[in-house]
Design a protein around this motif. Structure first.
Motif, mmCIF file in Angstrom:
data_model
loop_
_atom_site.group_PDB
_atom_site.id
_atom_site.type_symbol
_atom_site.label_atom_id
_atom_site.label_comp_id
_atom_site.label_asym_id
_atom_site.label_seq_id
_atom_site.Cartn_x
_atom_site.Cartn_y
_atom_site.Cartn_z
ATOM 1 N N VAL A 8 -36.764 -33.813 -10.380
ATOM 2 C CA VAL A 8 -36.665 -34.653 -11.584
ATOM 3 C C VAL A 8 -36.251 -33.793 -12.771
ATOM 4 O O VAL A 8 -35.337 -34.152 -13.525
ATOM 5 C CB VAL A 8 -38.000 -35.385 -11.857
ATOM 6 N N LEU A 9 -36.890 -32.646 -12.947
ATOM 7 C CA LEU A 9 -36.527 -31.755 -14.054
ATOM 8 C C LEU A 9 -35.079 -31.287 -13.929
ATOM 9 O O LEU A 9 -34.355 -31.214 -14.916
ATOM 10 C CB LEU A 9 -37.460 -30.545 -14.105
ATOM 11 N N ARG A 10 -34.671 -30.985 -12.700
ATOM 12 C CA ARG A 10 -33.300 -30.512 -12.483
ATOM 13 C C ARG A 10 -32.294 -31.626 -12.772
ATOM 14 O O ARG A 10 -31.277 -31.399 -13.430
ATOM 15 C CB ARG A 10 -33.146 -30.027 -11.038
ATOM 16 N N SER A 11 -32.604 -32.832 -12.334
ATOM 17 C CA SER A 11 -31.643 -33.930 -12.500
ATOM 18 C C SER A 11 -31.515 -34.381 -13.957
ATOM 19 O O SER A 11 -30.478 -34.909 -14.339
ATOM 20 C CB SER A 11 -32.028 -35.110 -11.609
ATOM 21 N N LEU A 12 -32.547 -34.167 -14.756
ATOM 22 C CA LEU A 12 -32.511 -34.573 -16.167
ATOM 23 C C LEU A 12 -32.360 -33.381 -17.108
ATOM 24 O O LEU A 12 -32.554 -33.508 -18.316
ATOM 25 C CB LEU A 12 -33.778 -35.360 -16.518
ATOM 26 N N ARG A 13 -32.007 -32.246 -16.568
ATOM 27 C CA ARG A 13 -31.953 -30.998 -17.330
ATOM 28 C C ARG A 13 -31.109 -31.095 -18.606
ATOM 29 O O ARG A 13 -31.550 -30.719 -19.683
ATOM 30 C CB ARG A 13 -31.437 -29.884 -16.415
ATOM 31 N N LEU A 14 -29.900 -31.593 -18.492
ATOM 32 C CA LEU A 14 -29.016 -31.660 -19.660
ATOM 33 C C LEU A 14 -29.528 -32.658 -20.694
ATOM 34 O O LEU A 14 -29.467 -32.398 -21.899
ATOM 35 C CB LEU A 14 -27.591 -31.998 -19.236
ATOM 36 N N GLU A 15 -30.063 -33.782 -20.225
ATOM 37 C CA GLU A 15 -30.630 -34.756 -21.165
ATOM 38 C C GLU A 15 -31.834 -34.173 -21.888
ATOM 39 O O GLU A 15 -31.994 -34.361 -23.095
ATOM 40 C CB GLU A 15 -31.042 -36.025 -20.423
ATOM 41 N N LEU A 16 -32.688 -33.487 -21.150
ATOM 42 C CA LEU A 16 -33.858 -32.870 -21.777
ATOM 43 C C LEU A 16 -33.437 -31.825 -22.802
ATOM 44 O O LEU A 16 -34.015 -31.731 -23.881
ATOM 45 C CB LEU A 16 -34.755 -32.228 -20.714
ATOM 46 N N ALA A 18 -30.812 -31.834 -24.586
ATOM 47 C CA ALA A 18 -30.250 -32.496 -25.765
ATOM 48 C C ALA A 18 -31.299 -33.240 -26.586
ATOM 49 O O ALA A 18 -31.137 -33.406 -27.788
ATOM 50 C CB ALA A 18 -29.159 -33.475 -25.329
ATOM 51 N N GLU A 19 -32.398 -33.679 -25.939
ATOM 52 C CA GLU A 19 -33.337 -34.571 -26.616
ATOM 53 C C GLU A 19 -34.680 -33.956 -26.985
ATOM 54 O O GLU A 19 -35.407 -34.531 -27.793
ATOM 55 C CB GLU A 19 -33.594 -35.800 -25.739
ATOM 56 N N VAL A 20 -35.043 -32.816 -26.400
ATOM 57 C CA VAL A 20 -36.374 -32.262 -26.620
ATOM 58 C C VAL A 20 -36.290 -30.968 -27.406
ATOM 59 O O VAL A 20 -35.535 -30.061 -27.056
ATOM 60 C CB VAL A 20 -37.091 -32.003 -25.268
ATOM 61 N N LEU A 21 -37.062 -30.900 -28.473
ATOM 62 C CA LEU A 21 -37.229 -29.652 -29.209
ATOM 63 C C LEU A 21 -38.565 -29.067 -28.776
ATOM 64 O O LEU A 21 -39.615 -29.660 -29.053
ATOM 65 C CB LEU A 21 -37.221 -29.901 -30.717
ATOM 66 N N VAL A 22 -38.530 -27.935 -28.078
ATOM 67 C CA VAL A 22 -39.766 -27.404 -27.507
ATOM 68 C C VAL A 22 -40.611 -26.640 -28.514
ATOM 69 O O VAL A 22 -41.764 -26.352 -28.251
ATOM 70 C CB VAL A 22 -39.494 -26.522 -26.268
ATOM 71 N N GLU A 23 -40.033 -26.322 -29.661
ATOM 72 C CA GLU A 23 -40.816 -25.627 -30.672
ATOM 73 C C GLU A 23 -41.957 -26.526 -31.127
ATOM 74 O O GLU A 23 -41.871 -27.738 -31.065
ATOM 75 C CB GLU A 23 -39.933 -25.265 -31.873
ATOM 76 N N GLY A 24 -42.981 -25.943 -31.631
ATOM 77 C CA GLY A 24 -44.073 -26.740 -32.165
ATOM 78 C C GLY A 24 -45.020 -27.220 -31.094
ATOM 79 O O GLY A 24 -45.507 -26.451 -30.279
ATOM 80 N N LEU A 25 -45.260 -28.536 -31.078
ATOM 81 C CA LEU A 25 -46.317 -29.098 -30.244
ATOM 82 C C LEU A 25 -46.105 -28.904 -28.749
ATOM 83 O O LEU A 25 -47.061 -28.685 -28.023
ATOM 84 C CB LEU A 25 -46.485 -30.584 -30.549
ATOM 85 N N GLY A 50 -32.209 -24.205 -30.057
ATOM 86 C CA GLY A 50 -33.143 -25.143 -29.457
ATOM 87 C C GLY A 50 -32.796 -25.444 -28.008
ATOM 88 O O GLY A 50 -33.678 -25.575 -27.157
ATOM 89 N N LEU A 51 -31.500 -25.541 -27.717
ATOM 90 C CA LEU A 51 -31.065 -25.799 -26.343
ATOM 91 C C LEU A 51 -31.489 -24.663 -25.421
ATOM 92 O O LEU A 51 -32.029 -24.902 -24.336
ATOM 93 C CB LEU A 51 -29.546 -25.981 -26.292
ATOM 94 N N ARG A 52 -31.290 -23.428 -25.843
ATOM 95 C CA ARG A 52 -31.690 -22.285 -25.017
ATOM 96 C C ARG A 52 -33.198 -22.240 -24.811
ATOM 97 O O ARG A 52 -33.677 -21.888 -23.739
ATOM 98 C CB ARG A 52 -31.201 -20.979 -25.634
ATOM 99 N N LYS A 53 -33.944 -22.603 -25.844
ATOM 100 C CA LYS A 53 -35.404 -22.628 -25.725
ATOM 101 C C LYS A 53 -35.827 -23.654 -24.677
ATOM 102 O O LYS A 53 -36.659 -23.370 -23.814
ATOM 103 C CB LYS A 53 -36.036 -22.949 -27.078
ATOM 104 N N THR A 54 -35.226 -24.832 -24.750
ATOM 105 C CA THR A 54 -35.569 -25.878 -23.791
ATOM 106 C C THR A 54 -35.162 -25.482 -22.378
ATOM 107 O O THR A 54 -35.923 -25.679 -21.427
ATOM 108 C CB THR A 54 -34.904 -27.212 -24.190
ATOM 109 N N MET A 55 -33.986 -24.913 -22.225
ATOM 110 C CA MET A 55 -33.518 -24.511 -20.896
ATOM 111 C C MET A 55 -34.427 -23.430 -20.290
ATOM 112 O O MET A 55 -34.739 -23.477 -19.103
ATOM 113 C CB MET A 55 -32.076 -24.009 -20.955
ATOM 114 N N LEU A 56 -34.876 -22.493 -21.113
ATOM 115 C CA LEU A 56 -35.775 -21.459 -20.603
ATOM 116 C C LEU A 56 -37.105 -22.081 -20.193
ATOM 117 O O LEU A 56 -37.650 -21.746 -19.136
ATOM 118 C CB LEU A 56 -35.978 -20.354 -21.642
ATOM 119 N N LEU A 57 -37.616 -22.994 -20.989
ATOM 120 C CA LEU A 57 -38.854 -23.687 -20.601
ATOM 121 C C LEU A 57 -38.667 -24.401 -19.269
ATOM 122 O O LEU A 57 -39.526 -24.313 -18.383
ATOM 123 C CB LEU A 57 -39.275 -24.683 -21.677
#
Length: 115
Positions: A8-16, A18-25, A50-57
Motif C-alpha cells: 500500500v505504501l509503495r503503490s501510493l508513494r508518489l501521492e503521499l 505530494a500530499e503529506v508534510l512529515v515535519e511537525g506532528l 518536503g518531498l525528500r523528507k516524506t520519501m525517506l520516511l
C-alpha cells in the motif's frame, strides 16, 4: 509491517509525497510511539525538501515493526483525506489477497514432518 501494508505504501508513494508534510506532528508522533528513533528524525529533518523528507520516511517505515503502519495512520491527523485513502487501499489489498490457508500442496512439494 505486513507485506500488504508495504505494498500500500509503495503503490501510493508518489501521492503521499505530494500530499503529506512529515515535519511537525507526523514525525513527532512516530517518535513518541517508538516507531522512529531520534536518529531517524534527525536524518529525515536533514533532507532539503518536503518531498525528500516524506520519501525517506516511506523508506524507513516498512522496517520499523508490525505497529508502524497503524502508527503512521494515527500520525496523519492533519491529513484525514490521506488517512482515508490509505485505509481504503489497505482494505482493498486485504480483499485482493488469495486465501492460502486452506491450500494443500501436492505431497511431493510438502515439507517433511520433522521440520
Amino acid at each position: 509491517m505486513e507485506a500488504r501494508d508495504k505494498q500500500v505504501l509503495r503503490s501510493l508513494r508518489l501521492e503521499l509525497g505530494a500530499e503529506v508534510l512529515v515535519e511537525g506532528l507526523v514525525l513527532q508522533y512516530l517518535y513518541q510511539e517508538g516507531i522512529l528513533t531520534e536518529n531517524h528524525v534527525q536524518e529525515i529533518n536533514a533532507q532539503t525538501t518536503g518531498l525528500r523528507k516524506t520519501m525517506l520516511l516511506l523508506d524507513i517505515l516498512p522496517s520499523r515493526g508490525p505497529k508502524a503502519f497503524d502508527a503512521f495512520l494515527d500520525s496523519l491527523q492533519e491529513f484525514p483525506w490521506v488517512r482515508e485513502k490509505l485505509k481504503k487501499a489497505r482494505k482493498e489489498a486485504m480483499t485482493d489477497l488469495p486465501a492460502v490457508a486452506n491450500v494443500r500442496l501436492p505431497r511431493e512439494l510438502s515439507l517433511p514432518a520433522q521440520l
